[in-house]
Design a protein around this motif. Structure first.
Motif, mmCIF file in Angstrom:
data_model
loop_
_atom_site.group_PDB
_atom_site.id
_atom_site.type_symbol
_atom_site.label_atom_id
_atom_site.label_comp_id
_atom_site.label_asym_id
_atom_site.label_seq_id
_atom_site.Cartn_x
_atom_site.Cartn_y
_atom_site.Cartn_z
ATOM 1 N N TYR A 5 11.808 -23.800 18.711
ATOM 2 C CA TYR A 5 11.944 -25.051 17.978
ATOM 3 C C TYR A 5 12.201 -24.705 16.504
ATOM 4 O O TYR A 5 12.490 -23.578 16.163
ATOM 5 N N ASN A 6 12.142 -25.647 15.637
ATOM 6 C CA ASN A 6 12.335 -25.355 14.224
ATOM 7 C C ASN A 6 10.974 -25.027 13.616
ATOM 8 O O ASN A 6 10.224 -25.907 13.240
ATOM 9 N N PHE A 7 10.669 -23.744 13.568
ATOM 10 C CA PHE A 7 9.377 -23.239 13.084
ATOM 11 C C PHE A 7 9.423 -23.301 11.563
ATOM 12 O O PHE A 7 9.708 -22.316 10.897
ATOM 13 N N THR A 52 14.139 -14.819 16.919
ATOM 14 C CA THR A 52 14.630 -16.176 16.659
ATOM 15 C C THR A 52 15.250 -16.691 17.957
ATOM 16 O O THR A 52 15.544 -15.927 18.865
ATOM 17 N N THR A 53 15.420 -17.981 18.042
ATOM 18 C CA THR A 53 16.140 -18.583 19.160
ATOM 19 C C THR A 53 17.283 -19.380 18.556
ATOM 20 O O THR A 53 17.741 -19.063 17.467
ATOM 21 N N ASN A 54 17.727 -20.404 19.230
ATOM 22 C CA ASN A 54 18.821 -21.207 18.706
ATOM 23 C C ASN A 54 18.321 -22.267 17.724
ATOM 24 O O ASN A 54 18.919 -23.308 17.557
ATOM 25 N N PHE A 55 17.209 -21.965 17.056
ATOM 26 C CA PHE A 55 16.631 -22.847 16.048
ATOM 27 C C PHE A 55 16.473 -22.080 14.734
ATOM 28 O O PHE A 55 16.878 -20.935 14.637
ATOM 29 N N THR A 56 15.846 -22.717 13.736
ATOM 30 C CA THR A 56 15.633 -22.095 12.440
ATOM 31 C C THR A 56 14.147 -21.838 12.228
ATOM 32 O O THR A 56 13.320 -22.710 12.475
ATOM 33 N N PRO A 108 3.850 -21.213 18.460
ATOM 34 C CA PRO A 108 3.112 -22.450 18.698
ATOM 35 C C PRO A 108 3.697 -23.630 17.953
ATOM 36 O O PRO A 108 3.066 -24.200 17.087
ATOM 37 N N VAL A 109 4.920 -23.978 18.261
ATOM 38 C CA VAL A 109 5.547 -25.024 17.462
ATOM 39 C C VAL A 109 6.428 -25.934 18.303
ATOM 40 O O VAL A 109 7.630 -25.929 18.161
ATOM 41 N N THR A 165 21.065 -16.493 23.350
ATOM 42 C CA THR A 165 22.527 -16.386 23.422
ATOM 43 C C THR A 165 23.207 -17.268 22.384
ATOM 44 O O THR A 165 24.374 -17.065 22.078
ATOM 45 N N ALA A 166 22.488 -18.236 21.823
ATOM 46 C CA ALA A 166 23.034 -19.075 20.750
ATOM 47 C C ALA A 166 22.582 -18.521 19.400
ATOM 48 O O ALA A 166 21.665 -17.713 19.316
ATOM 49 N N ALA A 167 23.233 -18.968 18.345
ATOM 50 C CA ALA A 167 22.912 -18.496 16.999
ATOM 51 C C ALA A 167 21.510 -18.945 16.582
ATOM 52 O O ALA A 167 21.084 -20.044 16.898
ATOM 53 N N GLY A 168 20.801 -18.066 15.870
ATOM 54 C CA GLY A 168 19.479 -18.366 15.334
ATOM 55 C C GLY A 168 19.447 -18.062 13.851
ATOM 56 O O GLY A 168 20.236 -17.256 13.351
#
Length: 189
Positions: free
Chosen positions: A114-116, A131-135, A89-90, A152-155
């Motif tokens: 997003y950046n949680f 994780t996704t491509n965010f932090t 939820p972010v 597929t992107a770095a997290g």
């Protein structure tokens, strides 16, 4: 005290406060449609339970849409119960001053989109956190579930605060993107 159940979309604006000792249960229909209104501050002094569907299946990759102008605060609990599978939820722009505990129950999965940045909140992962491509940033990490990269992107997943973490689960690079795990606290992982 008591329990309130949101089962549909809520279109009110302004803040939401969950009182000490109170529980707000949010169903999948509400979770996919701005369950806590639009704008304002969500002050959680009690408990928010994100509940799975009982007759229509669980939410799969549905945004739990808290408006970008909101702040999430308070010392309460946010629980993603068994059977729930959803994006965190972010939405971009959400400010987390929340100091309570976020729990991903066994059988639940949560995608940190997003950046949680809940750096003052504790997280208990007994299910799966993607994780996704965010932090994703939390204070204390515990539980026995798994942390995986679901993109597929770095997290990046960051944990570490003044209290000791006791995570005994798995940290898995489960996608083509790399998973960076940073731990800055004390305790045993």
């Amino acid at each position: 005290t008591g329990t309130v159940v949101f089962t549909g979309a809520n279109t009110y604006t302004g803040g939401t406060t969950i009182a000490t000792g109170a529980t707000l249960n949010v169903s999948p229909a509400a979770a996919a449609n701005s369950p806590l209104g639009s704008g304002g501050t969500i002050t959680n002094n009690g408990t928010i339970n994100i509940t799975p569907a009982t007759t229509t299946g669980s939410i799969t990759n549905a945004d739990y849409t808290w408006a970008t102008a909101q702040t999430v605060s308070g010392p309460g609990a946010i629980n993603f119960l068994s059977g729930v599978s959803m994006v965190a939820p972010v939405p971009g722009g959400t400010t987390w001053t929340f100091t309570g505990t976020i729990t991903v129950a066994s059988g639940a999965s949560l995608v940190g989109n997003y950046n949680f940045n809940a750096a003052s909140a504790n997280i208990v992962i007994n299910g799966t956190y993607f994780t996704t491509n965010f932090t994703s940033t939390f204070a204390v990490l515990s539980g026995n579930g798994s942390i995986r990269n679901g993109h597929t992107a770095a997290g990046t997943f960051i944990a570490g605060g003044s209290a000791a973490s006791t995570f005994s689960g798995n940290i898995i690079n489960g996608s083509t993107g790399a998973l960076t795990f940073k731990y800055t606290g004390t305790g045993t992982l």
